[in-house]
Design a protein around this motif. Structure first.
Motif, PDB file in Angstrom:
ATOM      1  N   GLN A   4       0.813  -1.214   0.000  1.00 42.73           N
ATOM      2  CA  GLN A   4       0.000   0.000   0.000  1.00 42.73           C
ATOM      3  C   GLN A   4       0.850   1.270   0.000  1.00 42.73           C
ATOM      4  OE1 GLN A   4      -2.147  -0.781   3.525  1.00 42.73           O
ATOM      5  NE2 GLN A   4      -0.699   0.244   4.864  1.00 42.73           N
ATOM      6  N   PHE A   5       2.116   1.164   0.363  1.00 43.96           N
ATOM      7  CA  PHE A   5       3.000   2.319   0.397  1.00 43.96           C
ATOM      8  C   PHE A   5       3.895   2.419  -0.836  1.00 43.96           C
ATOM      9  CE2 PHE A   5       2.408   1.248   4.975  1.00 43.96           C
ATOM     10  CZ  PHE A   5       1.618   2.344   5.285  1.00 43.96           C
ATOM     11  N   ARG A   6       3.649   1.582  -1.838  1.00 41.06           N
ATOM     12  CA  ARG A   6       4.490   1.588  -3.034  1.00 41.06           C
ATOM     13  C   ARG A   6       3.795   2.280  -4.188  1.00 41.06           C
ATOM     14  NH1 ARG A   6       6.890  -4.483  -3.191  1.00 41.06           N
ATOM     15  NH2 ARG A   6       7.801  -4.449  -1.129  1.00 41.06           N
ATOM     16  N   LEU A   7       4.577   2.998  -4.952  1.00 38.08           N
ATOM     17  CA  LEU A   7       4.121   3.649  -6.175  1.00 38.08           C
ATOM     18  C   LEU A   7       4.454   2.693  -7.311  1.00 38.08           C
ATOM     19  CD1 LEU A   7       2.956   6.466  -6.828  1.00 38.08           C
ATOM     20  CD2 LEU A   7       5.267   7.178  -7.337  1.00 38.08           C
ATOM     21  N   LYS A   8       3.452   2.287  -8.089  1.00 41.88           N
ATOM     22  CA  LYS A   8       3.680   1.216  -9.047  1.00 41.88           C
ATOM     23  C   LYS A   8       3.388   1.603 -10.497  1.00 41.88           C
ATOM     24  CE  LYS A   8       2.480  -2.316  -5.729  1.00 41.88           C
ATOM     25  NZ  LYS A   8       1.499  -3.294  -5.331  1.00 41.88           N
ATOM     26  N   CYS A  33       5.427  15.033  -4.872  1.00 39.58           N
ATOM     27  CA  CYS A  33       4.265  15.895  -5.084  1.00 39.58           C
ATOM     28  C   CYS A  33       3.102  15.339  -4.261  1.00 39.58           C
ATOM     29  CB  CYS A  33       3.903  16.015  -6.560  1.00 39.58           C
ATOM     30  SG  CYS A  33       3.157  14.565  -7.275  1.00 39.58           S
ATOM     31  N   ASP A  34       2.091  16.152  -4.085  1.00 33.47           N
ATOM     32  CA  ASP A  34       0.911  15.735  -3.329  1.00 33.47           C
ATOM     33  C   ASP A  34       0.132  14.695  -4.129  1.00 33.47           C
ATOM     34  OD1 ASP A  34       1.518  17.510  -1.307  1.00 33.47           O
ATOM     35  OD2 ASP A  34       0.352  19.126  -2.212  1.00 33.47           O
ATOM     36  N   ASN A  35      -0.561  13.825  -3.397  1.00 36.24           N
ATOM     37  CA  ASN A  35      -1.404  12.843  -4.070  1.00 36.24           C
ATOM     38  C   ASN A  35      -2.831  12.941  -3.559  1.00 36.24           C
ATOM     39  OD1 ASN A  35      -1.578  11.486  -1.627  1.00 36.24           O
ATOM     40  ND2 ASN A  35      -0.210   9.852  -2.218  1.00 36.24           N
ATOM     41  N   ARG A  36      -3.723  12.224  -4.212  1.00 39.33           N
ATOM     42  CA  ARG A  36      -5.134  12.225  -3.821  1.00 39.33           C
ATOM     43  C   ARG A  36      -5.467  11.072  -2.887  1.00 39.33           C
ATOM     44  NH1 ARG A  36      -6.798  11.862  -9.685  1.00 39.33           N
ATOM     45  NH2 ARG A  36      -4.600  11.543  -9.882  1.00 39.33           N
ATOM     46  N   HIS A  37      -4.485  10.245  -2.605  1.00 40.47           N
ATOM     47  CA  HIS A  37      -4.705   9.082  -1.753  1.00 40.47           C
ATOM     48  C   HIS A  37      -4.326   9.426  -0.320  1.00 40.47           C
ATOM     49  CE1 HIS A  37      -5.162   6.757  -5.400  1.00 40.47           C
ATOM     50  NE2 HIS A  37      -4.067   7.320  -5.856  1.00 40.47           N
ATOM     51  N   ASP A  38      -4.747   8.592   0.582  1.00 44.70           N
ATOM     52  CA  ASP A  38      -4.352   8.770   1.971  1.00 44.70           C
ATOM     53  C   ASP A  38      -3.014   8.082   2.193  1.00 44.70           C
ATOM     54  OD1 ASP A  38      -6.673  10.109   2.502  1.00 44.70           O
ATOM     55  OD2 ASP A  38      -7.762   8.296   3.068  1.00 44.70           O
ATOM     56  N   GLY A  39      -2.072   8.793   2.749  1.00 49.95           N
ATOM     57  CA  GLY A  39      -0.782   8.211   3.069  1.00 49.95           C
ATOM     58  C   GLY A  39       0.257   8.424   1.988  1.00 49.95           C
ATOM     59  N   VAL A  40       1.450   8.032   2.327  1.00 49.54           N
ATOM     60  CA  VAL A  40       2.593   8.213   1.445  1.00 49.54           C
ATOM     61  C   VAL A  40       2.754   6.993   0.539  1.00 49.54           C
ATOM     62  CG1 VAL A  40       4.231   7.234   3.089  1.00 49.54           C
ATOM     63  CG2 VAL A  40       5.030   8.880   1.419  1.00 49.54           C
ATOM     64  N   ARG A  41       3.216   7.243  -0.693  1.00 50.72           N
ATOM     65  CA  ARG A  41       3.562   6.160  -1.606  1.00 50.72           C
ATOM     66  C   ARG A  41       4.956   6.457  -2.153  1.00 50.72           C
ATOM     67  NH1 ARG A  41      -1.008   5.480  -5.951  1.00 50.72           N
ATOM     68  NH2 ARG A  41      -0.424   7.633  -6.305  1.00 50.72           N
ATOM     69  N   VAL A  42       5.805   5.429  -2.209  1.00 57.27           N
ATOM     70  CA  VAL A  42       7.191   5.596  -2.630  1.00 57.27           C
ATOM     71  C   VAL A  42       7.477   4.675  -3.802  1.00 57.27           C
ATOM     72  CG1 VAL A  42       9.597   5.484  -1.904  1.00 57.27           C
ATOM     73  CG2 VAL A  42       7.853   6.120  -0.257  1.00 57.27           C
ATOM     74  N   GLU A  73       7.125   8.317  10.462  1.00 59.57           N
ATOM     75  CA  GLU A  73       7.074   9.774  10.346  1.00 59.57           C
ATOM     76  C   GLU A  73       6.398  10.230   9.063  1.00 59.57           C
ATOM     77  OE1 GLU A  73      11.079  11.111  10.925  1.00 59.57           O
ATOM     78  OE2 GLU A  73      11.279   9.747  12.616  1.00 59.57           O
ATOM     79  N   LEU A  74       6.358   9.368   8.058  1.00 58.38           N
ATOM     80  CA  LEU A  74       5.783   9.734   6.763  1.00 58.38           C
ATOM     81  C   LEU A  74       4.337   9.286   6.610  1.00 58.38           C
ATOM     82  CD1 LEU A  74       8.739   8.701   4.428  1.00 58.38           C
ATOM     83  CD2 LEU A  74       8.102  11.014   5.099  1.00 58.38           C
ATOM     84  N   LYS A  75       3.874   8.389   7.469  1.00 60.14           N
ATOM     85  CA  LYS A  75       2.578   7.737   7.302  1.00 60.14           C
ATOM     86  C   LYS A  75       1.406   8.703   7.163  1.00 60.14           C
ATOM     87  CE  LYS A  75       1.836   3.164   8.908  1.00 60.14           C
ATOM     88  NZ  LYS A  75       1.739   2.273  10.026  1.00 60.14           N
ATOM     89  N   ASP A  76       1.396   9.778   7.926  1.00 59.68           N
ATOM     90  CA  ASP A  76       0.247  10.681   7.930  1.00 59.68           C
ATOM     91  C   ASP A  76       0.276  11.707   6.800  1.00 59.68           C
ATOM     92  OD1 ASP A  76       2.442  11.912   8.980  1.00 59.68           O
ATOM     93  OD2 ASP A  76       1.343  13.048  10.486  1.00 59.68           O
ATOM     94  N   LYS A  77       1.342  11.748   6.021  1.00 52.52           N
ATOM     95  CA  LYS A  77       1.432  12.697   4.904  1.00 52.52           C
ATOM     96  C   LYS A  77       0.835  12.065   3.653  1.00 52.52           C
ATOM     97  CE  LYS A  77       5.575  14.752   6.794  1.00 52.52           C
ATOM     98  NZ  LYS A  77       4.954  15.836   7.471  1.00 52.52           N
ATOM     99  N   SER A 108      13.853  18.761   1.581  1.00 54.14           N
ATOM    100  CA  SER A 108      12.561  19.010   0.940  1.00 54.14           C
ATOM    101  C   SER A 108      11.471  19.383   1.940  1.00 54.14           C
ATOM    102  CB  SER A 108      12.134  17.771   0.164  1.00 54.14           C
ATOM    103  OG  SER A 108      11.941  16.696   1.038  1.00 54.14           O
ATOM    104  N   LYS A 109      11.800  19.340   3.230  1.00 52.70           N
ATOM    105  CA  LYS A 109      10.877  19.674   4.311  1.00 52.70           C
ATOM    106  C   LYS A 109       9.683  18.722   4.386  1.00 52.70           C
ATOM    107  CE  LYS A 109      12.221  24.356   4.968  1.00 52.70           C
ATOM    108  NZ  LYS A 109      12.920  25.136   4.120  1.00 52.70           N
ATOM    109  N   ILE A 110       9.861  17.516   3.889  1.00 53.09           N
ATOM    110  CA  ILE A 110       8.841  16.488   4.076  1.00 53.09           C
ATOM    111  C   ILE A 110       8.864  16.047   5.536  1.00 53.09           C
ATOM    112  CG2 ILE A 110       8.183  14.131   3.461  1.00 53.09           C
ATOM    113  CD1 ILE A 110       9.342  14.676   0.682  1.00 53.09           C
ATOM    114  N   VAL A 111      10.080  15.909   6.082  1.00 50.15           N
ATOM    115  CA  VAL A 111      10.282  15.587   7.488  1.00 50.15           C
ATOM    116  C   VAL A 111      11.083  16.737   8.092  1.00 50.15           C
ATOM    117  CG1 VAL A 111      11.372  14.016   9.110  1.00 50.15           C
ATOM    118  CG2 VAL A 111      10.257  13.122   7.090  1.00 50.15           C
ATOM    119  N   ILE A 112      10.669  17.176   9.256  1.00 50.01           N
ATOM    120  CA  ILE A 112      11.371  18.316   9.870  1.00 50.01           C
ATOM    121  C   ILE A 112      12.244  17.845  11.004  1.00 50.01           C
ATOM    122  CG2 ILE A 112      11.072  20.485  11.099  1.00 50.01           C
ATOM    123  CD1 ILE A 112       8.473  20.822   9.512  1.00 50.01           C
TER     124      ILE A 112
END
Length: 112
Positions: A4-8, A33-42, A73-77, A108-112
């Motif tokens: 669920q966290f992978r960009l495919k 970039c921002d996505n329309r899904h909930d959570g981060v995808r890598v 730390e990335l889960k909620d973004k 990139s200020k994704i994580v502070i």
């Protein structure tokens, strides 16, 4: 890293490259970039110039492990991240790639 966290899909990679911002180190380039899904995808993009299939698959495994440590730390973004490996990444071990990802996430200020 869970599926669920992978960009495919190719269209998602193209969207991140087209609309996203980028930051780089000597071994990695991070697009996001921002996505329309909930959570981060890598997702990971590793060219054949980096090495043969064994080298490329090892890099993907190591980078997945690196992002697994950053996942709490990335889960909620809600962002999509694409990591592009440069040729110098082929010789890097887990610790060096972890430091590069850490630099990129802070730059990139994704994580502070």
């Amino acid at each position: 890293m869970q599926s669920q966290f992978r960009l495919k899909e190719n269209r998602d990679f193209r969207r991140v490259f087209r609309r996203g911002k980028s930051f780089a180190t000597a071994r990695l380039v991070l697009y996001y970039c921002d996505n329309r899904h909930d959570g981060v995808r890598v997702g990971f993009s590793i060219s054949k110039k980096v090495g043969n299939a064994v080298v490329r698959n090892r890099l993907k495994r190591v980078l997945r492990a690196v992002f697994q440590t950053w996942l709490p730390e990335l889960k909620d973004k809600s962002i999509d991240i694409v990591v592009v490996c440069r040729t110098d990444a082929a010789d890097a071990d887990f610790q060096i790639l972890y430091q590069d990802v850490s630099k990129l996430l802070h730059k990139s200020k994704i994580v502070i």
